[in-house]
Write an enzyme that holds these catalytic residues in place. Structure first.
Site, PDB file in Angstrom:
ATOM      1  N   LYS A   1      38.991  53.764  71.727  1.00 38.98           N
ATOM      2  CA  LYS A   1      38.311  52.476  71.749  1.00 38.98           C
ATOM      3  C   LYS A   1      36.849  52.736  71.477  1.00 38.98           C
ATOM      4  O   LYS A   1      36.265  53.654  72.051  1.00 38.98           O
ATOM      5  CB  LYS A   1      38.398  51.846  73.143  1.00 38.98           C
TER       6      LYS A   1
ATOM      7  N   SER B   1      52.786  46.909  69.412  1.00 36.54           N
ATOM      8  CA  SER B   1      52.397  46.276  68.152  1.00 36.54           C
ATOM      9  C   SER B   1      53.647  46.063  67.313  1.00 36.54           C
ATOM     10  O   SER B   1      54.633  46.769  67.491  1.00 36.54           O
ATOM     11  CB  SER B   1      51.446  47.180  67.376  1.00 36.54           C
TER      12      SER B   1
ATOM     13  N   ASP C   1      33.164  38.430  61.787  1.00 38.99           N
ATOM     14  CA  ASP C   1      33.598  39.753  61.347  1.00 38.99           C
ATOM     15  C   ASP C   1      34.488  39.578  60.117  1.00 38.99           C
ATOM     16  O   ASP C   1      35.715  39.594  60.197  1.00 38.99           O
ATOM     17  CB  ASP C   1      34.348  40.470  62.478  1.00 38.99           C
TER      18      ASP C   1
ATOM     19  N   HIS D   1      42.066  49.493  63.388  1.00 36.83           N
ATOM     20  CA  HIS D   1      41.632  48.092  63.482  1.00 36.83           C
ATOM     21  C   HIS D   1      40.103  48.041  63.470  1.00 36.83           C
ATOM     22  O   HIS D   1      39.461  48.458  64.425  1.00 36.83           O
ATOM     23  CB  HIS D   1      42.178  47.482  64.791  1.00 36.83           C
TER      24      HIS D   1
ATOM     25  N   HIS E   1      42.377  39.994  58.496  1.00 34.44           N
ATOM     26  CA  HIS E   1      42.628  38.956  59.510  1.00 34.44           C
ATOM     27  C   HIS E   1      41.624  37.813  59.453  1.00 34.44           C
ATOM     28  O   HIS E   1      41.833  36.773  60.054  1.00 34.44           O
ATOM     29  CB  HIS E   1      42.544  39.561  60.919  1.00 34.44           C
TER      30      HIS E   1
ATOM     31  N   LEU F   1      41.527  52.629  67.320  1.00 33.04           N
ATOM     32  CA  LEU F   1      42.322  53.530  66.504  1.00 33.04           C
ATOM     33  C   LEU F   1      43.465  53.945  67.421  1.00 33.04           C
ATOM     34  O   LEU F   1      43.218  54.371  68.548  1.00 33.04           O
ATOM     35  CB  LEU F   1      41.417  54.721  66.180  1.00 33.04           C
ATOM     36  N   GLU F   2      44.696  53.787  66.971  1.00 31.80           N
ATOM     37  CA  GLU F   2      45.812  53.999  67.897  1.00 31.80           C
ATOM     38  C   GLU F   2      46.904  54.863  67.269  1.00 31.80           C
ATOM     39  O   GLU F   2      47.325  54.625  66.139  1.00 31.80           O
ATOM     40  CB  GLU F   2      46.383  52.624  68.268  1.00 31.80           C
TER      41      GLU F   2
ATOM     42  N   HIS G   1      48.107  37.024  63.927  1.00 27.83           N
ATOM     43  CA  HIS G   1      47.375  38.281  63.688  1.00 27.83           C
ATOM     44  C   HIS G   1      47.357  39.224  64.880  1.00 27.83           C
ATOM     45  O   HIS G   1      46.937  40.362  64.749  1.00 27.83           O
ATOM     46  CB  HIS G   1      45.954  37.990  63.254  1.00 27.83           C
ATOM     47  N   GLY G   2      47.764  38.774  66.058  1.00 28.15           N
ATOM     48  CA  GLY G   2      47.679  39.684  67.202  1.00 28.15           C
ATOM     49  C   GLY G   2      48.093  38.996  68.475  1.00 28.15           C
ATOM     50  O   GLY G   2      48.845  38.016  68.442  1.00 28.15           O
TER      51      GLY G   2
END
Lengths: 146, 485
Positions: B484, B389, B99, B239, B333, B209-210, B408-409
């Protein structure tokens, strides 16, 4: 209807991999191995039983060796699903050499009313790729990126 | 699988070294940023072996690096960073990942939790309608081949020119939303066909999407420069990446690299590390194709940000300007970039592979956006949907130790299968709702795969990079509503 058993106990298994998912395909011969790997792929995408054999699609794939041929084969099927939205449930391997595969794939168009999408498989990878030949036939392990 | 038994030499509480002597063929040592406790699960997963494998690649300089959110990936670990000398080094598609330019974009708002919470369902529904998401989602912008070619070359600007965003968005996007050197001639017909219908879509899997609420501000000065002014403020995190397009580019070029490995006589411990010399035609072609996919991903996030703003504007009946919906930043990322770094006291042009890692430039760096010159480039670190986050900034130390890179996470801990066996999608949904988080998911089983239990705690991850000094924590936000794919 699909040709999953020809003397072997099972056609394929789905295995865990931390970030993604893997398949182990079995086959009494290399042709059946390739056919079962493709079935395993579509079992991840949707319920195999929900796919009807409505038309066929001729496919030719080339690779540098048998390992890359398997990856190319699965990636070609992923591509056909992603772009043309075709689900397959039966594969007739006409010819398979160390670097070329010709097959007729049977299936139908994806239909949201009829098929549930389980996961979006995006690529077959070389990671931990293994094709073995044992006493009772062939076995291939492939990790898929989802 | 047996635990990884190799030697990890403790440098301090947050740094562990895999000596070059671990495996014959390693050109540089490995360096893992982690706590002692984190090392256990890394050993369990065999990830240090992958860190050691990356150290085999020709031209690698410094260390083969691993961030605390590291987990097992294809060839390269996810959370891995490696820099190769442009003169004699290689570029590896496995060091970028499938990705390409998967990344995150963060928008601020002037809204407060008190204003948004009562309308969260309406807002989530508006976003769900407005942003194409889910398995096999196709976009509401339709691009033909000619537009696709323009989009690949122009990146975010392509979308801005069509009214989907503003010039200011570009100023706060890594590389201004356009990686140079993109050449559509290096893109296969297949990749373009996969890419065209999916442009401007969120996709599925771990993409989301948050709507978030700021919960804690660690550095008020830096936060205020980003427009993060107070606890209770609403932010929006996007994201996503390059969808099927990036995957096809990676697949196509891995095939080419397979040939290059034997052509250039490169010895590899893992076939998935396939690579080619950066200067070779194969290496240059991949860089040009990767740039196309990176630009496609930036267009994706640019379009989605626009539809997010539109949705907010519709629900709150105010312009996006009145809602203060400025972009804080957008980071990649999964990417490889040609950058200049100091290696052994001299300036060196290197190709930095960041796979599941974020660029983290310090204050005053030439590529840090003007508005952040004083504080450093924002680093956006999303956790799983049940936790939190972080916003951080890059530091000088990141430049000297990690080629200006950080985590990155959260990093996955359980496989998707194991997550689904341990928890049901419906239960995840209920648990989140009981904690005041509204979730809309295209597919319940994909929700279970993304449950908190499947991830490391991002708080521990950010603490490691903060204490190790390769980033500085700025603020923390928690989810209020999640979409999601």
């Amino acid at each position: 209807m699909y040709n999953r058993l020809r003397g072997m106990n099972k056609a394929f298994e789905v295995i865990d991999h931390t970030a993604d998912v893997g398949i182990i395909a079995y086959g009494v011969d290399i042709e059946e191995l390739f056919s079962n790997a493709a079935l395993a792929l579509f079992s991840l995408i949707t319920e195999l039983e929900s796919i009807e054999n409505k038309f066929h699609f001729d496919l030719e794939v080339r690779g540098g060796d048998i390992d890359s041929l398997l990856i190319e084969w699965l990636n070609e099927l992923i591509y056909l699903f992603d772009v043309k939205h075709i689900l397959f449930n039966h594969f007739y391997i006409i010819n398979l050499t160390h670097n070329k595969l010709q097959a007729i794939c049977y299936g139908e168009d994806f239909n949201t009313m009829k098929h549930t999408l389980k996961v979006e498989v995006k690529a077959a990878t070389y990671h931990m790729l293994k094709i073995d030949k044992g006493d009772d036939g062939f076995r291939a392990k492939v990790i898929l990126d989802i | 699988m047996a635990q990884w038994q190799g030697q990890l030499i403790k440098i301090d509480d947050y740094r562990w070294k895999i000596p070059e002597s671990y495996k014959s063929g390693m050109r540089v040592p490995g360096l893992i940023y982690a706590t002692k406790e984190m090392l256990e699960s890394m050993r369990e997963e065999q990830t240090p072996e992958q860190v050691a494998n990356v150290a085999f690649l020709p031209g690698v300089v410094g260390h083969s690096l691993a961030m605390p959110d590291i987990h097992w990936g294809y060839g390269f670990p996810i959370g891995g960073v490696a820099a190769m000398d442009v003169k004699n080094g290689v570029i590896s598609p496995g060091g970028v990942g499938y990705d390409i330019n998967c990344g995150v974009r963060l928008l601020r708002t002037s809204l407060s939790e008190a204003e948004v919470r009562p309308r969260i369902n309406e807002l989530i529904n508006a976003l769900y309608r407005n942003v194409p998401s889910g398995l096999g989602s196709e976009g509401k912008i339709r691009v033909n081949q000619k537009e696709m070619n323009q989009l690949m070359v122009e990146g975010s600007r392509w979308a801005v020119k069509r009214g989907l965003g503003s010039e200011e968005d570009l100023n706060v996007t890594e590389e201004y939303g356009c990686l140079s050197g993109a050449d559509p001639d290096k893109i296969s017909d297949k990749a373009a066909k996969r890419g065209m219908p999916q442009a401007g879509t969120l996709g599925s899997g771990n993409h989301f999407l948050e709507i978030q609420v700021v919960k804690e501000i660690f550095d008020p000065h830096i936060a205020s420069i980003m427009g993060v002014d107070e606890v209770g403020q609403i932010l929006v995190l996007i994201h996503t990446g390059s969808r099927g397009f990036g995957h096809q580019v990676c697949t196509d070029h891995l095939r080419i690299m397979e040939g290059a490995v034997s052509k250039y006589g490169i010895k590899l411990p893992d076939r998935q590390l396939a690579c080619a010399p950066i200067k070779s035609p194969e290496g240059q072609d991949y860089l040009a194709a990767m740039a196309c996919a990176a630009n496609y991903a930036w267009v994706n996030r640019q379009c989605i940000a626009h539809w997010v703003r539109e949705s907010f504007s519709k629900v709150f009946r105010k312009s996006t300007e009145a809602l203060g919906m400025n972009q804080i930043y957008d980071v990649a990322h999964n990417i490889a970039k040609i950058e200049e770094h100091i290696v052994d006291d001299r300036k060196l042009k290197v190709c930095v592979h960041r796979k599941g890692a974020t660029r983290a430039l310090p204050a005053s760096h030439k590529d840090t956006p003007t508005c952040y010159k004083e504080v450093g480039q924002p680093v956006l670190v999303p956790g799983d949907m049940g936790r939190c986050s972080f916003i951080a900034v890059g530091t000088e130390k990141a430049m000297t130790e990690t080629f200006g890179s950080t985590c990155h996470g959260a990093g996955r801990m359980l496989s998707r299968g194991a997550a689904k066996r341990s928890v049901k999608g419906q239960d995840v949904l209920q648990e989140l709702e009981s904690r005041g988080i509204t979730v809309k998911a295209g597919n319940l089983s994909s929700l279970a795969e993304e449950a908190s239990q499947a991830y490391k705690d991002v708080t521990e991850v950010i603490d490691v990079v903060h204490h190790a000094g390769i980033s500085r924590k700025v603020a923390m936000a928690v989810p209020l509503g999640v979409i999601k794919g």
